[in-house]
Design an enzyme around this catalytic site. Structure first.
Site, PDB file in Angstrom:
ATOM      1  N   ILE A  14       0.833  -1.215   0.000  1.00  0.00           N
ATOM      2  CA  ILE A  14       0.000   0.000   0.000  1.00  0.00           C
ATOM      3  C   ILE A  14       0.862   1.257   0.000  1.00  0.00           C
ATOM      4  O   ILE A  14       0.487   2.274  -0.597  1.00  0.00           O
ATOM      5  CB  ILE A  14      -1.009  -0.001   1.177  1.00  0.00           C
ATOM      6  CG1 ILE A  14      -2.138   0.986   0.885  1.00  0.00           C
ATOM      7  CG2 ILE A  14      -0.362   0.304   2.506  1.00  0.00           C
ATOM      8  CD1 ILE A  14      -2.939   0.681  -0.341  1.00  0.00           C
ATOM      9  N   ARG A  37      12.412  -2.563   7.159  1.00  0.00           N
ATOM     10  CA  ARG A  37      13.517  -3.480   7.391  1.00  0.00           C
ATOM     11  C   ARG A  37      14.127  -3.993   6.110  1.00  0.00           C
ATOM     12  O   ARG A  37      15.338  -4.202   6.010  1.00  0.00           O
ATOM     13  CB  ARG A  37      13.027  -4.672   8.252  1.00  0.00           C
ATOM     14  CG  ARG A  37      12.489  -4.275   9.603  1.00  0.00           C
ATOM     15  CD  ARG A  37      11.647  -5.379  10.182  1.00  0.00           C
ATOM     16  NE  ARG A  37      10.608  -5.813   9.232  1.00  0.00           N
ATOM     17  CZ  ARG A  37       9.757  -6.787   9.440  1.00  0.00           C
ATOM     18  NH1 ARG A  37       9.801  -7.461  10.574  1.00  0.00           N
ATOM     19  NH2 ARG A  37       8.860  -7.105   8.529  1.00  0.00           N
ATOM     20  N   LYS A  90      -5.446   1.814   7.718  1.00  0.00           N
ATOM     21  CA  LYS A  90      -6.578   1.091   8.279  1.00  0.00           C
ATOM     22  C   LYS A  90      -6.258  -0.400   8.304  1.00  0.00           C
ATOM     23  O   LYS A  90      -5.426  -0.845   7.505  1.00  0.00           O
ATOM     24  CB  LYS A  90      -7.877   1.363   7.524  1.00  0.00           C
ATOM     25  CG  LYS A  90      -7.795   1.261   6.001  1.00  0.00           C
ATOM     26  CD  LYS A  90      -7.592  -0.004   5.257  1.00  0.00           C
ATOM     27  CE  LYS A  90      -8.108  -1.331   5.615  1.00  0.00           C
ATOM     28  NZ  LYS A  90      -7.796  -2.358   4.587  1.00  0.00           N
TER      29      LYS A  90
HETATM   30  P1  NAP Z   1       2.528  -5.396   3.166  1.00  0.00           P
HETATM   31  O1  NAP Z   1       2.695  -5.394   1.679  1.00  0.00           O
HETATM   32  O2  NAP Z   1       2.779  -6.650   3.920  1.00  0.00           O
HETATM   33  O3  NAP Z   1       3.452  -4.228   3.704  1.00  0.00           O
HETATM   34  C1  NAP Z   1       3.630  -3.953   5.065  1.00  0.00           C
HETATM   35  C2  NAP Z   1       5.107  -3.687   5.319  1.00  0.00           C
HETATM   36  O4  NAP Z   1       5.279  -3.506   6.725  1.00  0.00           O
HETATM   37  C3  NAP Z   1       5.994  -4.853   4.913  1.00  0.00           C
HETATM   38  O5  NAP Z   1       6.456  -4.704   3.596  1.00  0.00           O
HETATM   39  C4  NAP Z   1       7.119  -4.816   5.924  1.00  0.00           C
HETATM   40  O6  NAP Z   1       8.206  -4.043   5.430  1.00  0.00           O
HETATM   41  C5  NAP Z   1       6.515  -4.107   7.123  1.00  0.00           C
HETATM   42  N1  NAP Z   1       6.243  -5.100   8.172  1.00  0.00           N
HETATM   43  C6  NAP Z   1       5.629  -6.287   8.040  1.00  0.00           C
HETATM   44  N2  NAP Z   1       5.604  -6.944   9.210  1.00  0.00           N
HETATM   45  C7  NAP Z   1       6.223  -6.149  10.095  1.00  0.00           C
HETATM   46  C8  NAP Z   1       6.533  -6.284  11.463  1.00  0.00           C
HETATM   47  N3  NAP Z   1       6.191  -7.379  12.140  1.00  0.00           N
HETATM   48  N4  NAP Z   1       7.176  -5.268  12.067  1.00  0.00           N
HETATM   49  C9  NAP Z   1       7.535  -4.165  11.383  1.00  0.00           C
HETATM   50  N5  NAP Z   1       7.273  -4.002  10.064  1.00  0.00           N
HETATM   51  C10 NAP Z   1       6.618  -4.976   9.441  1.00  0.00           C
HETATM   52  O7  NAP Z   1       1.050  -4.931   3.554  1.00  0.00           O
HETATM   53  P2  NAP Z   1       0.127  -3.836   2.825  1.00  0.00           P
HETATM   54  O8  NAP Z   1      -0.768  -4.470   1.847  1.00  0.00           O
HETATM   55  O9  NAP Z   1       0.944  -2.701   2.383  1.00  0.00           O
HETATM   56  O10 NAP Z   1      -0.809  -3.454   4.059  1.00  0.00           O
HETATM   57  C11 NAP Z   1      -0.334  -2.650   5.117  1.00  0.00           C
HETATM   58  C12 NAP Z   1      -1.552  -1.964   5.723  1.00  0.00           C
HETATM   59  O11 NAP Z   1      -2.187  -1.194   4.684  1.00  0.00           O
HETATM   60  C13 NAP Z   1      -2.586  -2.961   6.225  1.00  0.00           C
HETATM   61  O12 NAP Z   1      -3.159  -2.532   7.424  1.00  0.00           O
HETATM   62  C14 NAP Z   1      -3.651  -2.956   5.134  1.00  0.00           C
HETATM   63  O13 NAP Z   1      -4.955  -3.174   5.637  1.00  0.00           O
HETATM   64  C15 NAP Z   1      -3.547  -1.540   4.605  1.00  0.00           C
HETATM   65  N6  NAP Z   1      -4.048  -1.453   3.244  1.00  0.00           N
HETATM   66  C16 NAP Z   1      -3.652  -2.357   2.276  1.00  0.00           C
HETATM   67  C17 NAP Z   1      -4.222  -2.302   1.022  1.00  0.00           C
HETATM   68  C18 NAP Z   1      -3.837  -3.268  -0.096  1.00  0.00           C
HETATM   69  O14 NAP Z   1      -4.481  -3.266  -1.132  1.00  0.00           O
HETATM   70  N7  NAP Z   1      -2.826  -4.111   0.070  1.00  0.00           N
HETATM   71  C19 NAP Z   1      -5.185  -1.314   0.712  1.00  0.00           C
HETATM   72  C20 NAP Z   1      -5.513  -0.384   1.694  1.00  0.00           C
HETATM   73  C21 NAP Z   1      -4.946  -0.469   2.953  1.00  0.00           C
HETATM   74  P3  NAP Z   1       9.715  -4.423   5.916  1.00  0.00           P
HETATM   75  O15 NAP Z   1       9.807  -5.924   5.933  1.00  0.00           O
HETATM   76  O16 NAP Z   1      10.588  -3.781   4.878  1.00  0.00           O
HETATM   77  O17 NAP Z   1       9.872  -3.821   7.284  1.00  0.00           O
END
Ligand code: NAP
Length: 307
Positions: A14, A37, A90
């Protein structure tokens, strides 16, 4: 006025898909750092963790927490304690009760806490709210069905405790509904389908009502292949109002009334405005409905989910 110096924390899907372009398109805010990270951006200061950023980058005014909900409370608390404004992706948290200390900390420090809910900024939401304000509402039907493999590829956190499973997108529908309906509503029955190997549901059927007995039916599903459906259909005494494409499009009597406002630029304009006004914006209503579903819902165990 100097632009807000912002850092993104958690450079994942996101952050890349929406936050980076929205920040670039918003006056009054600039992306100055990333704390992640395993990921970095060319030309932008990089820190492996939020703690490193907080100790080594005093010029940063605000952080956008784009990490999974399970780790966001501690990050928000640390950022507020360090005097930063905080934008939460969110859902705002992994529990409802963790939000109160954050709200208090923001108030005490005079910093902004914004529980971002991008769907509230979709083009159809405010026109739908105005349309429904004085109308007889007979029923609501929500279909929020998407393919988890497309939108959350490889994201195991979403099926861990606190990841919310299908309520991760489902809370977007609830963010819209809590904004457009003129009266509060409450859950009466729910059925949640948990894959045998997951701690969060992959599908949910929810029945809500309000004081008048009006029926609201919501169907959330994470296994929708082909066309994706994010639709809210409201039957009124004057005909049917439909919000489709996640709230991007509003249709009444076959006529399109609103479409195309981009959600994330509008969300960032609101964040800049909150910071300038020195205030916070945290609405827990959508998260409370999710918590109710986990509390009242009948639990079914379904086939294991493999990404
Ligand atoms: P994501 O691709 O998994 O990205 C989250 C990032 O946070 C990871 O790349 C990781 O980066 C870091 N992370 C993961 N676990 C962690 C931990 N235990 N401690 C610290 N950092 C951590 O997820 P995302 O889809 O972007 O979603 C993130 C948020 O945005 C969620 O709450 C989701 O509901 C919201 N969101 C997502 C979407 C969508 O379409 N995907 C749409 C709207 C809102 P590093 O490993 O580099 O630290």
């Amino acid at each position: 006025m100097n632009p807000i110096q912002l850092a993104i924390v958690g450079l994942g899907k996101i952050a890349r898909d929406q936050h980076i372009p929205a920040i670039a398109a918003t006056d009054g805010i600039e992306l100055r750092a990333v704390a992640s990270r395993n990921a970095a951006l060319d030309g932008i200061a990089h820190f492996a963790t939020l703690d490193e950023l907080l100790t080594q980058a005093p010029e940063i005014d605000a952080v956008a927490l784009c990490t999974p909900p399970q780790v966001r409370r501690a990050q928000a608390a640390a950022a507020l304690a360090a005097g930063k404004h905080v934008l939460l992706e969110k859902p705002p948290g992994a529990t409802v009760s963790e939000m109160a200390p954050l709200i208090a900390a923001a108030k005490d420090s005079g910093k902004t806490l914004f529980a971002g809910r991008h769907s509230r900024f979709a083009a159809a939401v405010e026109p739908a709210r105005a349309f429904l304000a004085n109308r007889e509402i007979r029923s609501v039907a929500i279909a929020w069905k998407e393919d988890v493999r497309v939108w959350h590829p490889g994201q195991r956190w979403i099926f861990e405790p606190g990841g919310l499973g299908v309520f991760d997108p489902g809370i977007n529908a609830l963010s819209i509904l809590t904004r457009i309906l003129p009266r509060p509503f409450f859950l009466t029955e729910a059925e949640l389908s948990f894959p045998a190997n997951c701690a969060a549901p992959i599908a949910a059927n929810l029945d809500f009502s309000d004081e008048s007995g009006m029926a609201i039916r919501a169907e959330f599903n994470f296994l929708q292949t082909g066309p994706q459906t994010w639709e809210i259909r409201v039957e009124t005494g004057d005909g049917v109002l439909t919000l489709s494409e996640g709230g991007a499009k509003l249709t009444y009597a076959g006529v399109a009334l609103a479409e195309t406002q981009q959600e994330y630029p509008a969300l960032y304009r609101h964040f800049v405005d909150l910071v300038r006004r020195g205030t916070s914006d945290v609405d827990l209503a959508p998260l409370i409905h999710v918590a109710d579903a986990f509390m009242l819902g009948r639990r079914l165990v379904v086939d294991a989910f493999e990404d």
